[in-house]
Design an enzyme around this catalytic site. Structure first.
Site, PDB file in Angstrom:
ATOM      1  CE  LYS A 144      44.956  45.413  38.387  1.00  0.00           C
ATOM      2  NZ  LYS A 144      43.882  44.419  38.429  1.00  0.00           N
ATOM      3  CB  SER A 151      44.467  40.041  32.754  1.00  0.00           C
ATOM      4  OG  SER A 151      44.839  41.449  32.883  1.00  0.00           O
ATOM      5  CG  ASN A 164      47.060  46.595  34.788  1.00  0.00           C
ATOM      6  OD1 ASN A 164      46.032  46.772  35.614  1.00  0.00           O
ATOM      7  ND2 ASN A 164      47.992  45.580  34.669  1.00  0.00           N
ATOM      8  CG  ASN A 198      41.677  44.698  35.085  1.00  0.00           C
ATOM      9  OD1 ASN A 198      42.242  44.614  36.461  1.00  0.00           O
ATOM     10  ND2 ASN A 198      41.726  43.515  34.560  1.00  0.00           N
ATOM     11  CB  ALA A 223      41.585  34.261  39.701  1.00  0.00           C
ATOM     12  CG  ASN A 249      48.215  44.580  31.031  1.00  0.00           C
ATOM     13  OD1 ASN A 249      49.080  44.697  31.892  1.00  0.00           O
ATOM     14  ND2 ASN A 249      47.083  43.807  31.507  1.00  0.00           N
TER      15      ASN A 249
HETATM   16  O1  PAF Z   1      47.076  42.228  34.210  1.00  0.00           O
HETATM   17  C1  PAF Z   1      47.628  41.544  34.714  1.00  0.00           C
HETATM   18  O2  PAF Z   1      48.119  40.370  34.358  1.00  0.00           O
HETATM   19  C2  PAF Z   1      48.356  41.819  35.961  1.00  0.00           C
HETATM   20  O3  PAF Z   1      47.868  43.166  36.338  1.00  0.00           O
HETATM   21  C3  PAF Z   1      49.810  42.213  35.864  1.00  0.00           C
HETATM   22  C4  PAF Z   1      50.423  43.070  36.950  1.00  0.00           C
HETATM   23  C5  PAF Z   1      50.272  42.863  34.605  1.00  0.00           C
HETATM   24  C6  PAF Z   1      50.645  40.916  36.037  1.00  0.00           C
HETATM   25  O4  PAF Z   1      50.348  40.080  34.962  1.00  0.00           O
END
Ligand code: PAF
Length: 309
Positions: free
Chosen positions: A192, A262, A196, A108, A134, A200
């Site tokens: 992405k 995540s 995030n 990531n 996952a 996040n």
């Molecule tokens: O990091 C994550 O969990 C995913 O990329 C996202 C899109 C924020 C969804 O929870």
């Protein structure tokens, strides 16, 4: 009869994405071997089984697994560790790589992949970006939460020379993972990263599911983060407006409203997050371009004050 011979892939990193790929490689008859720390092997040899549960259905895969201390010749390697572990893990097995090795990085954020691509110019280094979901229940036991898309593409000049005419092509044949080869993987990583960066860390700070960021003061902070991220990434090579990014982020927040993202899962499981390669990476880029980015700075400071890294 000629049987199509797929290259053998080694997988470094038995987390959720590593296990997902290991299981699907097995299902696709693409030979693969997990490389794990020696202490991991004790309870799982001689017949290690990987379990993937999806929609309450559990599938078992009798995978191959070896200690990273084993002397093997590695021509094709997928690194699926967390961003911060990728380089140390690669350094630990670097002596085993063949001179024509192909490496795929599935981390990531950004920064860790670029560092490896620069440090190992002799190898064809590719990176991937995925929207697959996952999570790891226990060692070799994962849950597939959602099916998304995965893009793979070349990161360094050596990989650009080969394009998809390398072992990487076998990964586009994998069953049950929707893989597309792209020439501009950096754009996919930036796309992405941008999403995030606005979700996040903020959800980690407030210990909340994604959907909580759609309301009130938190939504205002999402907007500020989007404005800065768009400014920083546009100063790099990824042109996106703050409005467009906010629209995308709010859409993701709606469709993943119940999700614990995540990074928050990492915190809840006492793991180091990848936020250093998300908001931290953006701050480094902001500094390079002379952009102030106060919302990202405050977010990282507030997380550090809570001892979250
Ligand atoms: O990091 C994550 O969990 C995913 O990329 C996202 C899109 C924020 C969804 O929870």
């Amino acid at each position: 009869m000629t049987v199509a011979a797929y290259p053998h892939w080694y997988i470094l990193g038995a987390g959720a994405i590593g296990c997902l790929w290991g299981g699907q490689l097995f299902r696709s008859d693409i030979p693969s071997t997990f490389l794990v720390r020696p202490e991991r092997l004790n309870n799982n040899t001689p017949s290690p089984v990987l379990c993937i549960t999806e929609n309450q259905q559990r599938t078992e895969f009798p995978i191959d697994i070896q200690s990273i201390a084993t002397e093997v010749s590695i021509q094709n390697l997928i690194i699926t560790t967390k961003a911060g572990d990728a380089l140390p893990a690669l350094n630990a097995i670097a002596d085993n790589l063949t001179s024509d090795a192909t490496i795929l990085l599935l981390q990531n954020g950004m920064g860790s992949q670029q560092q490896i691509a620069e440090l190992f110019p002799q190898y064809a280094v590719y990176a991937g970006s995925t929207t697959d979901g996952a999570w790891l229940e226990s060692f070799l036991n994962i849950h597939r939460a959602g099916r998304g898309k995965t893009w793979l593409g070349p990161l360094n000049p050596r990989a650009k020379e080969f394009g998809h005419y390398s072992a990487i092509n076998s990964l586009t044949k994998i069953t049950d993972i929707d893989v597309t080869f792209v020439d501009n993987i950096t754009e996919k990583l930036q796309e992405k990263l941008a999403i995030n960066s606005a979700i996040n860390g903020l959800a980690v700070l407030h210990d909340c599911p994604n959907g909580s960021l759609l309301e009130g003061a938190l939504q205002k902070q999402v907007q500020n983060l989007c404005t800065e991220t768009a400014q920083i990434l546009s100063a790099d090579s990824y042109t996106i407006t703050a409005e467009r990014l906010l629209e995308t982020v709010n859409h993701v927040l709606k469709v993943t409203a119940e999700n614990i993202n995540s990074s928050l899962q990492d915190v809840r499981n006492n793991r180091t997050t990848e936020l250093n390669w998300i908001n931290g990476y953006l701050l480094t880029r902001a500094q390079k371009h002379g952009i102030a980015a106060p919302a990202h700075k405050q977010l990282i400071q507030a997380l550090a004050d809570k001892d979250i890294h």
